[in-house]
Design a protein around this motif. Structure first.
Motif, mmCIF file in Angstrom:
data_model
loop_
_atom_site.group_PDB
_atom_site.id
_atom_site.type_symbol
_atom_site.label_atom_id
_atom_site.label_comp_id
_atom_site.label_asym_id
_atom_site.label_seq_id
_atom_site.Cartn_x
_atom_site.Cartn_y
_atom_site.Cartn_z
ATOM 1 N N LEU A 133 0.834 -1.208 0.000
ATOM 2 C CA LEU A 133 0.000 0.000 0.000
ATOM 3 C C LEU A 133 0.865 1.254 0.000
ATOM 4 O O LEU A 133 0.634 2.194 -0.761
ATOM 5 C CB LEU A 133 -0.924 0.006 1.230
ATOM 6 N N ALA A 134 1.898 1.244 0.835
ATOM 7 C CA ALA A 134 2.747 2.434 0.954
ATOM 8 C C ALA A 134 3.493 2.717 -0.347
ATOM 9 O O ALA A 134 3.788 3.868 -0.667
ATOM 10 C CB ALA A 134 3.737 2.254 2.104
ATOM 11 N N SER A 135 3.798 1.666 -1.099
ATOM 12 C CA SER A 135 4.555 1.845 -2.340
ATOM 13 C C SER A 135 3.708 2.496 -3.425
ATOM 14 O O SER A 135 4.242 2.916 -4.448
ATOM 15 C CB SER A 135 5.055 0.494 -2.854
ATOM 16 N N GLN A 136 2.398 2.537 -3.225
ATOM 17 C CA GLN A 136 1.514 3.115 -4.255
ATOM 18 C C GLN A 136 1.437 4.636 -4.172
ATOM 19 O O GLN A 136 1.004 5.293 -5.099
ATOM 20 C CB GLN A 136 0.101 2.535 -4.140
ATOM 21 N N GLY A 137 1.834 5.198 -3.071
ATOM 22 C CA GLY A 137 1.751 6.653 -2.904
ATOM 23 C C GLY A 137 2.796 7.365 -3.742
ATOM 24 O O GLY A 137 3.702 6.733 -4.290
ATOM 25 N N PRO A 138 2.686 8.697 -3.867
ATOM 26 C CA PRO A 138 3.682 9.457 -4.618
ATOM 27 C C PRO A 138 5.074 9.256 -4.032
ATOM 28 O O PRO A 138 5.222 9.124 -2.822
ATOM 29 C CB PRO A 138 3.242 10.908 -4.444
ATOM 30 N N ARG A 139 6.083 9.205 -4.901
ATOM 31 C CA ARG A 139 7.459 8.981 -4.454
ATOM 32 C C ARG A 139 8.229 10.295 -4.538
ATOM 33 O O ARG A 139 8.119 11.029 -5.532
ATOM 34 C CB ARG A 139 8.097 7.926 -5.352
ATOM 35 N N HIS A 140 8.952 10.629 -3.475
ATOM 36 C CA HIS A 140 9.734 11.872 -3.420
ATOM 37 C C HIS A 140 11.196 11.553 -3.167
ATOM 38 O O HIS A 140 11.507 10.614 -2.441
ATOM 39 C CB HIS A 140 9.220 12.776 -2.296
ATOM 40 N N ARG A 141 12.043 12.381 -3.741
ATOM 41 C CA ARG A 141 13.478 12.191 -3.509
ATOM 42 C C ARG A 141 13.815 12.670 -2.091
ATOM 43 O O ARG A 141 13.360 13.739 -1.675
ATOM 44 C CB ARG A 141 14.268 13.024 -4.526
ATOM 45 N N ALA A 142 14.594 11.899 -1.371
ATOM 46 C CA ALA A 142 15.000 12.328 -0.018
ATOM 47 C C ALA A 142 15.917 13.537 -0.139
ATOM 48 O O ALA A 142 16.840 13.537 -0.952
ATOM 49 C CB ALA A 142 15.723 11.187 0.690
ATOM 50 N N PRO A 143 15.678 14.594 0.646
ATOM 51 C CA PRO A 143 16.524 15.795 0.545
ATOM 52 C C PRO A 143 17.971 15.502 0.946
ATOM 53 O O PRO A 143 18.219 14.634 1.795
ATOM 54 C CB PRO A 143 15.885 16.769 1.553
ATOM 55 N N VAL A 154 21.515 11.711 8.444
ATOM 56 C CA VAL A 154 21.596 10.272 8.724
ATOM 57 C C VAL A 154 23.061 9.832 8.701
ATOM 58 O O VAL A 154 23.490 9.025 9.531
ATOM 59 C CB VAL A 154 20.746 9.466 7.710
ATOM 60 N N HIS A 155 23.817 10.398 7.771
ATOM 61 C CA HIS A 155 25.245 10.068 7.705
ATOM 62 C C HIS A 155 25.938 10.440 9.019
ATOM 63 O O HIS A 155 26.720 9.660 9.561
ATOM 64 C CB HIS A 155 25.879 10.815 6.527
ATOM 65 N N ARG A 156 25.624 11.644 9.533
ATOM 66 C CA ARG A 156 26.224 12.092 10.806
ATOM 67 C C ARG A 156 25.814 11.170 11.951
ATOM 68 O O ARG A 156 26.613 10.814 12.804
ATOM 69 C CB ARG A 156 25.789 13.524 11.128
ATOM 70 N N LEU A 157 24.528 10.794 11.931
ATOM 71 C CA LEU A 157 24.000 9.921 12.987
ATOM 72 C C LEU A 157 24.764 8.599 13.063
ATOM 73 O O LEU A 157 25.026 8.086 14.151
ATOM 74 C CB LEU A 157 22.515 9.650 12.706
ATOM 75 N N ALA A 181 8.909 15.547 7.670
ATOM 76 C CA ALA A 181 9.220 14.219 7.132
ATOM 77 C C ALA A 181 10.698 13.897 7.344
ATOM 78 O O ALA A 181 11.046 12.767 7.690
ATOM 79 C CB ALA A 181 8.855 14.152 5.649
ATOM 80 N N GLN A 182 11.557 14.884 7.148
ATOM 81 C CA GLN A 182 12.999 14.693 7.392
ATOM 82 C C GLN A 182 13.258 14.301 8.847
ATOM 83 O O GLN A 182 13.981 13.354 9.134
ATOM 84 C CB GLN A 182 13.747 16.007 7.139
ATOM 85 N N ASP A 183 12.676 15.088 9.759
ATOM 86 C CA ASP A 183 12.851 14.800 11.194
ATOM 87 C C ASP A 183 12.371 13.392 11.518
ATOM 88 O O ASP A 183 12.988 12.668 12.295
ATOM 89 C CB ASP A 183 12.059 15.794 12.043
ATOM 90 N N CYS A 184 11.249 13.048 10.916
ATOM 91 C CA CYS A 184 10.628 11.751 11.200
ATOM 92 C C CYS A 184 11.543 10.602 10.773
ATOM 93 O O CYS A 184 11.781 9.673 11.549
ATOM 94 C CB CYS A 184 9.281 11.689 10.462
ATOM 95 N N VAL A 185 12.070 10.663 9.538
ATOM 96 C CA VAL A 185 12.938 9.582 9.051
ATOM 97 C C VAL A 185 14.204 9.519 9.909
ATOM 98 O O VAL A 185 14.629 8.445 10.339
ATOM 99 C CB VAL A 185 13.310 9.799 7.563
ATOM 100 N N HIS A 186 14.771 10.684 10.173
ATOM 101 C CA HIS A 186 15.990 10.733 10.991
ATOM 102 C C HIS A 186 15.741 10.111 12.364
ATOM 103 O O HIS A 186 16.519 9.270 12.835
ATOM 104 C CB HIS A 186 16.441 12.189 11.138
ATOM 105 N N ASP A 187 14.648 10.503 13.014
ATOM 106 C CA ASP A 187 14.373 10.003 14.363
ATOM 107 C C ASP A 187 14.050 8.515 14.364
ATOM 108 O O ASP A 187 14.418 7.789 15.296
ATOM 109 C CB ASP A 187 13.231 10.786 15.010
ATOM 110 N N ALA A 188 13.350 8.063 13.312
ATOM 111 C CA ALA A 188 13.020 6.631 13.240
ATOM 112 C C ALA A 188 14.307 5.814 13.129
ATOM 113 O O ALA A 188 14.462 4.791 13.808
ATOM 114 C CB ALA A 188 12.110 6.352 12.051
#
Lengths: 205, 177
Positions: free
Chosen positions: A50-60, A67-70, B38-45
């Motif tokens: 179901l989730a794959s059917q929604g619009p797809r956006h590029r991650a900023p 995430v890299h820093r994390l 959405a950014q915060d959400c993905v990062h926190d998850a």
């Protein structure tokens, strides 16, 4: 911990239709119950459809950086800009004292655990290669020694039919060593030359 | 990748993020409707998973599904706690997206899912729609539909299983009512 099985709530959990407390209870139960874990996993697969059917956006790009820093190891975190004098002091501290402290700590840890440490040999078809791994029974560290190595060898963890590269052992005068601090037990290690496994060791606990 | 992720390898977390970044971000954005949140959400998850001792095991199944559900649940939880339902409804009413959309997934799969959803009996389709698209809890759904909680739970579970069965991800759900 809630011991009641949660299979009847698997779909609600995967859809996000439980409140936070219920959702946390399902998560907690699933981590110790393989039976419910499979049911929840299957429901997650259905929700993915179901989730794959929604619009797809590029991650900023900013999210990629965060995430890299994390996930960066703590000793590679970027430092903040500071004054030159403080920076010089910090550099002196980092270069002079921290490595000594680190080595002292490692040495102490190795000595403390030396009574309990284990050693396993690597099996190899190459008679010139003699390698062993000394490791902590709790899997917290591993030291790989290779004698007769003429080139850098990769060290890999073999598990579930897969090979996870852990690092490489570079020889100096025919001897290579690699220290691996870890947080889990590894049952099989291999030495890899390019893509070829040249030796492997079983690590009993 | 899944095995290394289950073993809590740092590199596996990074690789999993890179591989599924757009899917995870989209899952969050499609719930929250706001790029920053959405950014915060993905990062926190991801941070929660990284700090948890053993959040995933191979027995659970697909790592991709697991990650998407974790991010969606985090997004839904944020929306509930911050009372953003009105904003979501506004977005669903046709606000322009904040950025360009990427090409969607497999069109054949999309048709299969839509058809499977449309073929669900009304008493399963409605609660499933309210749960997935409107982010309501089963308690809210039962209250709105004036049906017992157990009934709503069963109908949602059955409906979801049929969606999976339509795409062959479920081996034996055709016997479902």
């Amino acid at each position: 911990m809630n011991d009641a099985h949660v299979a009847d709530r698997a779909a609600l959990y995967a859809l996000g239709a439980l409140d936070e407390q219920e959702s946390a209870a399902v998560q907690a139960h699933v981590s110790g119950c393989p039976q419910c874990e499979q049911v929840v996993g299957a429901a997650e697969g259905d929700v993915l459809l179901l989730a794959s059917q929604g619009p797809r956006h590029r991650a900023p790009a900013e999210l990629d950086r965060r995430v890299h820093r994390l996930l960066q190891p703590p000793n590679t975190l970027p430092t903040r800009a500071v004054g030159p004098r403080f920076a010089a002091l910090a550099a002196a501290f980092l270069i002079g004292i921290l490595p000594s402290l680190y080595l002292w700590q490692q040495n102490r840890s190795l000595r403390e655990n030396s009574g309990a440490q284990r050693v396993a040999g690597f099996r190899s078809n190459d008679p010139s290669l003699a390698a062993s791994v000394t490791y902590a029974p709790d899997g917290s560290w591993y030291v790989i020694f290779v004698r007769g190595a003429s080139r850098t060898l990769g060290v890999a963890w073999m598990h579930d039919g897969r090979q996870t590269m852990l690092g490489s052992a570079k020889p100096h005068d025919g001897v290579a060593m690699l220290y691996l601090p870890k947080s889990h037990r590894m049952n099989q290690l291999a030495l890899v030359d390019g893509v070829r496994v040249v030796a492997d060791a079983q690590l009993p606990y | 990748l899944a095995a290394a992720f289950a073993a809590h390898e740092r590199s596996a977390f990074g690789l999993a993020y890179r591989r599924y970044a757009s899917l995870l971000y989209s899952a969050a954005y499609n719930v929250l409707g706001n790029a920053e949140e959405a950014q915060d959400c993905v990062h926190d998850a991801i941070a929660k998973l990284w700090r948890a001792p053993a959040p995933y095991s191979i027995q659970r199944g697909s790592l991709r599904s697991f990650l998407v559900v974790c991010v969606r649940n985090e997004a839904i939880s944020r929306r509930r706690s911050q009372g953003r339902r009105a904003r979501l409804e506004q977005r669903l009413a046709g606000l322009a997206p904040e950025h360009d959309e990427l090409p969607g997934g497999d069109p054949i799969e999309r048709d299969l899912v839509r058809n499977a959803f449309a073929k669900l009996p009304e008493d399963q389709r409605t609660p499933l729609r309210m749960a997935f698209y409107e982010g309501k809890t089963h308690v809210e759904i039962a209250s709105e539909l004036k049906a017992p909680l157990g009934t709503i739970k069963s109908r949602i579970s059955l409906g979801l299983r049929k969606i999976g069965a339509a795409l062959g991800t479920r081996e034996n759900a055709s016997d479902a009512r």
